[in-house]
Design a protein around this motif. Structure first.
Motif, PDB file in Angstrom:
ATOM      1  N   MET B 111      38.297  27.221  30.305  1.00  0.00           N
ATOM      2  CA  MET B 111      38.097  26.066  31.182  1.00  0.00           C
ATOM      3  C   MET B 111      36.646  25.602  31.270  1.00  0.00           C
ATOM      4  SD  MET B 111      38.478  27.589  35.052  1.00  0.00           S
ATOM      5  CE  MET B 111      40.248  27.681  34.936  1.00  0.00           C
ATOM      6  N   HIS B 171      38.682  22.443  34.529  1.00  0.00           N
ATOM      7  CA  HIS B 171      38.385  22.596  35.966  1.00  0.00           C
ATOM      8  C   HIS B 171      37.734  21.325  36.509  1.00  0.00           C
ATOM      9  CE1 HIS B 171      34.000  23.475  36.075  1.00  0.00           C
ATOM     10  NE2 HIS B 171      34.157  24.284  35.046  1.00  0.00           N
ATOM     11  N   TYR B 177      29.496  17.886  36.997  1.00  0.00           N
ATOM     12  CA  TYR B 177      29.096  19.256  37.338  1.00  0.00           C
ATOM     13  C   TYR B 177      27.576  19.304  37.257  1.00  0.00           C
ATOM     14  CZ  TYR B 177      30.392  24.303  37.582  1.00  0.00           C
ATOM     15  OH  TYR B 177      30.608  25.615  37.947  1.00  0.00           O
ATOM     16  N   GLU B 210      32.350  28.390  34.183  1.00  0.00           N
ATOM     17  CA  GLU B 210      33.525  28.287  35.050  1.00  0.00           C
ATOM     18  C   GLU B 210      33.081  27.646  36.378  1.00  0.00           C
ATOM     19  OE1 GLU B 210      35.399  32.145  35.420  1.00  0.00           O
ATOM     20  OE2 GLU B 210      35.557  32.403  33.250  1.00  0.00           O
ATOM     21  N   PRO B 211      34.024  27.361  37.264  1.00  0.00           N
ATOM     22  CA  PRO B 211      33.647  26.806  38.572  1.00  0.00           C
ATOM     23  C   PRO B 211      32.922  27.860  39.411  1.00  0.00           C
ATOM     24  CG  PRO B 211      36.014  26.575  38.174  1.00  0.00           C
ATOM     25  CD  PRO B 211      35.482  27.495  37.128  1.00  0.00           C
ATOM     26  N   HIS B 213      32.343  30.509  42.244  1.00  0.00           N
ATOM     27  CA  HIS B 213      33.178  31.376  43.064  1.00  0.00           C
ATOM     28  C   HIS B 213      32.405  31.697  44.343  1.00  0.00           C
ATOM     29  CE1 HIS B 213      35.390  34.740  44.616  1.00  0.00           C
ATOM     30  NE2 HIS B 213      36.280  34.676  43.657  1.00  0.00           N
TER      31      HIS B 213
END
Lengths: 94, 368
Positions: B111, B171, B177, B210-211, B213
């Motif tokens: 992703m 994502h 982003y 990744e996104p 966390h």
């Protein structure tokens, strides 16, 4: 009166290249096997190679590994494979 | 005289709904775009230094040519102001460095999306949000800089979902982003200064990620306690660093950063502590070999492979990229896993800024 639509994609400058001619038969040829280092590529390629070898009888089988499954093979490796083999088997195995 | 004209422009009838026309051609990220006009494109080309035919880079996997005019069109479509243009350009030049392997990032089933973090005075000057909700919505600069990057990856790079972009899930960061480090509220040196740039220079940092966390810790009043929560977020077998090594990012919230600084810890202490403590048991990564013996060639050769070996999440403290961001209130931080060893993050000076010391840098970009 007209409006304009502007193409945002940019030009692709690429040279079309023909595929290599396919061999009529595999028997007696030198087989190169290129492992791309994906999780199960090794397993898949070794299994496929064993079956092909039993059916066709290659003159030689040589195994190669890419450094990274996500990047192109190093030019020196490609040259080496091209010089030492007649056909190449590759696969990804996730 | 118009500065533009090299790019193909289709004439459509007056009264045509241009937003719908861009949708129909697939030239969008799924949201309505701002229809470019010659005048707006010309202003954007000027902001990029003129010379509309100048080739900035080629964008994989389609390898479309990103000229300044094509970049300007995408900047307008994204809703950028002209003073955002140097940031977007620097980000795209970072992403197209060989070390980043954008070809793989675009095409992977993982992703990952490029995360861009801006340092230096330009962030404040153009009004970027480094504070509350910085990863979220509501700020034009963050939103449209990230969006312009994505539009270029789609339109020029051909990263169309299901076609050349094979992400299983993707994502939300694939819309946008992009944040800035909160340098004014941070108790530590800015990221780019840590990497050898002058504080008055501006940079973009890019990592395939990744996104974020979330890491919550409302208890600890010292560095170890706060960082142990981040260690916990890092120490799982599910993210891509666990199985593919590479680089990751950690974003400390302001309150956490101040607590850590209160213990007398610096950036290097934080990175080394996280690296030392964040570990996975190899037996967990190998599923105790119950699905066949697992060696995992994507982890460094020097990692232990015994079931009880405690293996790092990334191979070195330098592979943990540390930033401070967010609002004044809230005891939260974020762990952001990367894609893996297949992509190397890149730090690049904006408008030619070069490091004064630090890592090996070529052409204003540093392989991290």
């Amino acid at each position: 009166m007209t409006l304009e639509l502007f193409d945002p994609r940019g030009v692709v400058e690429a040279e079309a290249r023909a595929l290599a001619r396919r061999p009529a038969a595999l028997a007696g040829l030198r087989l190169g096997v290129l492992d791309n280092t994906k999780w199960n590529a090794n397993r898949l390629l070794r299994g496929a190679t064993a079956k092909l070898r039993a059916t066709h009888g290659f003159a030689a089988v040589t195994y190669y590994r890419k450094e990274s499954f996500s990047k192109i093979a190093a030019p020196e490796l490609v040259d080496e494979i091209a010089a030492a083999n007649d056909v190449v088997l590759t696969a990804i195995g996730d | 005289m118009s500065a533009t004209g090299a790019v193909r422009a289709d004439a459509v009838a007056d009264g045509t709904d241009l937003v719908e026309a861009y949708f129909e051609r697939g030239w969008t990220d799924g949201l309505p775009v701002v229809p470019p006009t010659r005048a707006r494109i010309d202003i954007m080309v000027e902001a990029l230094g003129g010379d509309p035919a100048f080739l900035e880079c080629k964008v994989p996997p389609r390898w479309g040519s990103l000229t300044r005019e094509v970049l300007a069109i995408n900047l307008v479509m994204a809703g950028c102001r002209p003073d955002y243009a140097p940031v977007v350009r620097a980000a795209l030049l970072a992403l197209t460095q060989t070390a980043f392997n954008l070809n793989g990032v675009q095409a992977t089933t993982h992703m990952a999306a490029p995360l861009v973090i801006v340092n230096g005075p330009i962030a404040q000057r153009i009004g970027m949000n480094a504070g509350h909700n910085c990863f979220g919505s509501g700020n034009r600069a963050n939103a449209t800089i990230g969006r312009a990057i994505r539009l270029v990856l789609l339109n020029v790079g051909g990263g169309t979902p299901g076609d050349l972009d094979k992400a299983t899930l993707g994502h939300p960061g694939k819309y946008s982003y992009c944040i800035a480090e909160n340098e004014s509220a941070s108790p530590f040196a800015p990221y780019h200064v840590d990497k050898g740039f002058a504080a008055e220079d501006s940079t973009v940092f890019a990592i395939a990620a990744e996104p974020p966390h979330s890491v919550t810790n409302h208890v600890a009043n010292d560095a170890r306690g706060v960082l142990d929560s981040i260690v916990s977020a890092m120490s799982t077998i599910a993210h891509n660093n666990a199985v593919s090594s590479g680089h990751c990012a950690v974003v400390l919230g302001i309150e956490h950063a101040r607590t850590i600084a209160g213990s007398g810890w610096k950036r290097a202490d934080i990175r080394h502590y996280l690296w030392d403590r964040a570990r996975n048991r190899f037996g967990d990564l190998a599923f105790e070999h119950r699905y066949g013996r697992i060696h995992n060639r994507n982890l460094p050769a020097w990692y232990g492979r015994d079931l009880e070996s405690r293996v790092p999440v990334v191979p070195s403290p330098d592979n943990i990229h540390l930033f401070v961001a967010g609002g004044e209130a809230g005891r939260f931080s974020a762990f952001i896993p990367g894609w893996g060893h297949m992509s190397n993050p890149v730090l690049r000076g904006i408008d030619g800024a070069a490091p004064v010391s630090g890592p090996v840098c070529v052409d204003g970009a540093c392989q991290l």
